[in-house]
Design a protein around this motif. Structure first.
Motif, PDB file in Angstrom:
ATOM      1  N   ASP A  57     -13.648  26.073 -43.473  1.00  0.00           N
ATOM      2  CA  ASP A  57     -13.556  25.836 -44.905  1.00  0.00           C
ATOM      3  C   ASP A  57     -14.795  25.163 -45.479  1.00  0.00           C
ATOM      4  O   ASP A  57     -15.002  25.202 -46.675  1.00  0.00           O
ATOM      5  CB  ASP A  57     -12.304  25.027 -45.248  1.00  0.00           C
ATOM      6  CG  ASP A  57     -11.081  25.917 -45.370  1.00  0.00           C
ATOM      7  OD1 ASP A  57     -11.242  27.148 -45.267  1.00  0.00           O
ATOM      8  OD2 ASP A  57      -9.988  25.382 -45.557  1.00  0.00           O
ATOM      9  N   GLU A  58     -15.601  24.514 -44.633  1.00  0.00           N
ATOM     10  CA  GLU A  58     -16.856  23.969 -45.160  1.00  0.00           C
ATOM     11  C   GLU A  58     -17.739  25.109 -45.651  1.00  0.00           C
ATOM     12  O   GLU A  58     -18.372  25.000 -46.695  1.00  0.00           O
ATOM     13  CB  GLU A  58     -17.595  23.145 -44.114  1.00  0.00           C
ATOM     14  CG  GLU A  58     -18.862  22.532 -44.689  1.00  0.00           C
ATOM     15  CD  GLU A  58     -19.576  21.605 -43.744  1.00  0.00           C
ATOM     16  OE1 GLU A  58     -20.786  21.419 -43.935  1.00  0.00           O
ATOM     17  OE2 GLU A  58     -18.932  21.063 -42.815  1.00  0.00           O
ATOM     18  N   ASP A  59     -17.743  26.213 -44.927  1.00  0.00           N
ATOM     19  CA  ASP A  59     -18.499  27.388 -45.377  1.00  0.00           C
ATOM     20  C   ASP A  59     -17.918  27.911 -46.685  1.00  0.00           C
ATOM     21  O   ASP A  59     -18.656  28.298 -47.590  1.00  0.00           O
ATOM     22  CB  ASP A  59     -18.477  28.488 -44.314  1.00  0.00           C
ATOM     23  CG  ASP A  59     -19.264  28.111 -43.071  1.00  0.00           C
ATOM     24  OD1 ASP A  59     -20.164  27.250 -43.174  1.00  0.00           O
ATOM     25  OD2 ASP A  59     -18.979  28.686 -42.000  1.00  0.00           O
ATOM     26  N   GLY A  60     -16.590  27.924 -46.783  1.00  0.00           N
ATOM     27  CA  GLY A  60     -15.924  28.359 -48.016  1.00  0.00           C
ATOM     28  C   GLY A  60     -16.272  27.454 -49.180  1.00  0.00           C
ATOM     29  O   GLY A  60     -16.523  27.918 -50.293  1.00  0.00           O
ATOM     30  N   MET A  64     -18.206  28.666 -52.434  1.00  0.00           N
ATOM     31  CA  MET A  64     -17.627  28.506 -53.769  1.00  0.00           C
ATOM     32  C   MET A  64     -18.565  27.685 -54.654  1.00  0.00           C
ATOM     33  O   MET A  64     -18.769  28.014 -55.825  1.00  0.00           O
ATOM     34  CB  MET A  64     -16.256  27.844 -53.665  1.00  0.00           C
ATOM     35  CG  MET A  64     -15.491  27.873 -54.946  1.00  0.00           C
ATOM     36  SD  MET A  64     -13.816  27.277 -54.676  1.00  0.00           S
ATOM     37  CE  MET A  64     -13.157  27.570 -56.294  1.00  0.00           C
ATOM     38  N   ALA A  65     -19.144  26.629 -54.100  1.00  0.00           N
ATOM     39  CA  ALA A  65     -20.098  25.806 -54.855  1.00  0.00           C
ATOM     40  C   ALA A  65     -21.301  26.647 -55.284  1.00  0.00           C
ATOM     41  O   ALA A  65     -21.796  26.498 -56.402  1.00  0.00           O
ATOM     42  CB  ALA A  65     -20.544  24.612 -54.018  1.00  0.00           C
ATOM     43  N   HIS A  66     -21.731  27.540 -54.417  1.00  0.00           N
ATOM     44  CA  HIS A  66     -22.854  28.427 -54.760  1.00  0.00           C
ATOM     45  C   HIS A  66     -22.498  29.329 -55.936  1.00  0.00           C
ATOM     46  O   HIS A  66     -23.306  29.522 -56.852  1.00  0.00           O
ATOM     47  CB  HIS A  66     -23.239  29.272 -53.542  1.00  0.00           C
ATOM     48  CG  HIS A  66     -24.190  30.362 -53.860  1.00  0.00           C
ATOM     49  ND1 HIS A  66     -23.834  31.683 -53.819  1.00  0.00           N
ATOM     50  CD2 HIS A  66     -25.486  30.352 -54.252  1.00  0.00           C
ATOM     51  CE1 HIS A  66     -24.866  32.428 -54.165  1.00  0.00           C
ATOM     52  NE2 HIS A  66     -25.877  31.651 -54.439  1.00  0.00           N
ATOM     53  N   GLU A  67     -21.305  29.889 -55.926  1.00  0.00           N
ATOM     54  CA  GLU A  67     -20.875  30.765 -57.029  1.00  0.00           C
ATOM     55  C   GLU A  67     -20.785  29.991 -58.343  1.00  0.00           C
ATOM     56  O   GLU A  67     -21.050  30.531 -59.407  1.00  0.00           O
ATOM     57  CB  GLU A  67     -19.536  31.432 -56.715  1.00  0.00           C
ATOM     58  CG  GLU A  67     -19.584  32.430 -55.590  1.00  0.00           C
ATOM     59  CD  GLU A  67     -20.519  33.600 -55.840  1.00  0.00           C
ATOM     60  OE1 GLU A  67     -20.904  33.876 -56.989  1.00  0.00           O
ATOM     61  OE2 GLU A  67     -20.884  34.259 -54.843  1.00  0.00           O
ATOM     62  N   ILE A  68     -20.419  28.741 -58.274  1.00  0.00           N
ATOM     63  CA  ILE A  68     -20.263  27.923 -59.483  1.00  0.00           C
ATOM     64  C   ILE A  68     -21.620  27.416 -59.979  1.00  0.00           C
ATOM     65  O   ILE A  68     -21.942  27.531 -61.153  1.00  0.00           O
ATOM     66  CB  ILE A  68     -19.289  26.745 -59.219  1.00  0.00           C
ATOM     67  CG1 ILE A  68     -17.878  27.300 -58.985  1.00  0.00           C
ATOM     68  CG2 ILE A  68     -19.314  25.737 -60.367  1.00  0.00           C
ATOM     69  CD1 ILE A  68     -16.906  26.304 -58.393  1.00  0.00           C
ATOM     70  N   ARG A  72     -27.595  27.478 -53.631  1.00  0.00           N
ATOM     71  CA  ARG A  72     -26.936  27.107 -52.373  1.00  0.00           C
ATOM     72  C   ARG A  72     -27.191  25.637 -52.038  1.00  0.00           C
ATOM     73  O   ARG A  72     -28.247  25.095 -52.328  1.00  0.00           O
ATOM     74  CB  ARG A  72     -27.447  27.976 -51.241  1.00  0.00           C
ATOM     75  CG  ARG A  72     -27.128  29.429 -51.448  1.00  0.00           C
ATOM     76  CD  ARG A  72     -27.087  30.166 -50.138  1.00  0.00           C
ATOM     77  NE  ARG A  72     -26.819  31.571 -50.368  1.00  0.00           N
ATOM     78  CZ  ARG A  72     -25.608  32.089 -50.485  1.00  0.00           C
ATOM     79  NH1 ARG A  72     -24.552  31.318 -50.392  1.00  0.00           N
ATOM     80  NH2 ARG A  72     -25.442  33.375 -50.684  1.00  0.00           N
ATOM     81  N   TYR A  73     -26.196  25.053 -51.407  1.00  0.00           N
ATOM     82  CA  TYR A  73     -26.298  23.688 -50.907  1.00  0.00           C
ATOM     83  C   TYR A  73     -26.525  23.770 -49.403  1.00  0.00           C
ATOM     84  O   TYR A  73     -25.641  24.176 -48.654  1.00  0.00           O
ATOM     85  CB  TYR A  73     -25.022  22.899 -51.204  1.00  0.00           C
ATOM     86  CG  TYR A  73     -24.817  22.610 -52.668  1.00  0.00           C
ATOM     87  CD1 TYR A  73     -25.401  21.503 -53.254  1.00  0.00           C
ATOM     88  CD2 TYR A  73     -24.044  23.456 -53.465  1.00  0.00           C
ATOM     89  CE1 TYR A  73     -25.220  21.223 -54.598  1.00  0.00           C
ATOM     90  CE2 TYR A  73     -23.858  23.186 -54.816  1.00  0.00           C
ATOM     91  CZ  TYR A  73     -24.447  22.077 -55.369  1.00  0.00           C
ATOM     92  OH  TYR A  73     -24.268  21.814 -56.699  1.00  0.00           O
ATOM     93  N   GLU A  85     -21.507  17.438 -57.587  1.00  0.00           N
ATOM     94  CA  GLU A  85     -22.355  18.333 -58.374  1.00  0.00           C
ATOM     95  C   GLU A  85     -21.597  19.567 -58.851  1.00  0.00           C
ATOM     96  O   GLU A  85     -21.809  20.047 -59.966  1.00  0.00           O
ATOM     97  CB  GLU A  85     -23.581  18.755 -57.559  1.00  0.00           C
ATOM     98  CG  GLU A  85     -24.579  17.644 -57.347  1.00  0.00           C
ATOM     99  CD  GLU A  85     -25.134  17.108 -58.658  1.00  0.00           C
ATOM    100  OE1 GLU A  85     -25.526  17.910 -59.536  1.00  0.00           O
ATOM    101  OE2 GLU A  85     -25.183  15.877 -58.823  1.00  0.00           O
ATOM    102  N   THR A  86     -20.705  20.086 -58.020  1.00  0.00           N
ATOM    103  CA  THR A  86     -19.947  21.275 -58.393  1.00  0.00           C
ATOM    104  C   THR A  86     -18.968  20.964 -59.510  1.00  0.00           C
ATOM    105  O   THR A  86     -18.821  21.751 -60.450  1.00  0.00           O
ATOM    106  CB  THR A  86     -19.220  21.860 -57.164  1.00  0.00           C
ATOM    107  OG1 THR A  86     -20.193  22.144 -56.153  1.00  0.00           O
ATOM    108  CG2 THR A  86     -18.486  23.134 -57.525  1.00  0.00           C
TER     109      THR A  86
END
Length: 134
Positions: A57-60, A64-68, A72-73, A85-86
């Motif tokens: 889920d860390e990858d998820g 998700m943070a990248h899409e928002i 990328r983080y 930040e997200t």
């Protein structure tokens, strides 16, 4: 009489006439819908964050943070940094970005299909709409 034949037919979505420039009704609808969509994204993000016990889920969460956020983080960011930040990104997201982000989050299964979408923005022809099409 000739003028009436050449006029484009009026388009209505959710009972609101689509106009250019946007009408007050269009702005009002989008303001209400934006708040609802942001709540849905925030709830999905919080759910992903609380499921962090599962390593996958860390990858998820990062995806998700990248899409928002639109970027990328990497590993240099802590999970708390990403969360903070997200959430700021969700709260401050303008309508056009929210519309686009909802497409991708829906496509990836992070958010469910919504009853209504934002109006006045172009749909993405490559993805299934994030709202119920009637």
């Amino acid at each position: 009489m000739l003028k009436a034949k050449n006029q484009k037919p009026k388009t209505f979505i959710y009972g609101i006439e689509i106009t250019k420039p946007w009408s007050k009704e269009m702005y009002d609808h989008n303001e209400r819908t934006e708040e609802h969509l942001k709540d849905q994204i925030l709830a999905a993000f919080q759910k992903t964050y609380t499921n962090m016990a599962i390593p996958m889920d860390e990858d998820g969460l990062r995806d998700m943070a990248h899409e928002i956020a639109g970027y990328r983080y990497g590993e240099g960011f802590s999970i708390d940094d990403i969360k903070e930040e997200t959430i700021k990104g969700i709260v401050n997201m303008p309508g056009f970005q929210l519309h686009e982000t909802m497409y991708y989050l829906h496509h990836k299964g992070y958010v469910k299909t919504q009853a209504m979408g934002l109006i006045g923005y172009q749909p993405d022809p490559h993805l299934v709409p994030y709202w119920e099409v009637k």
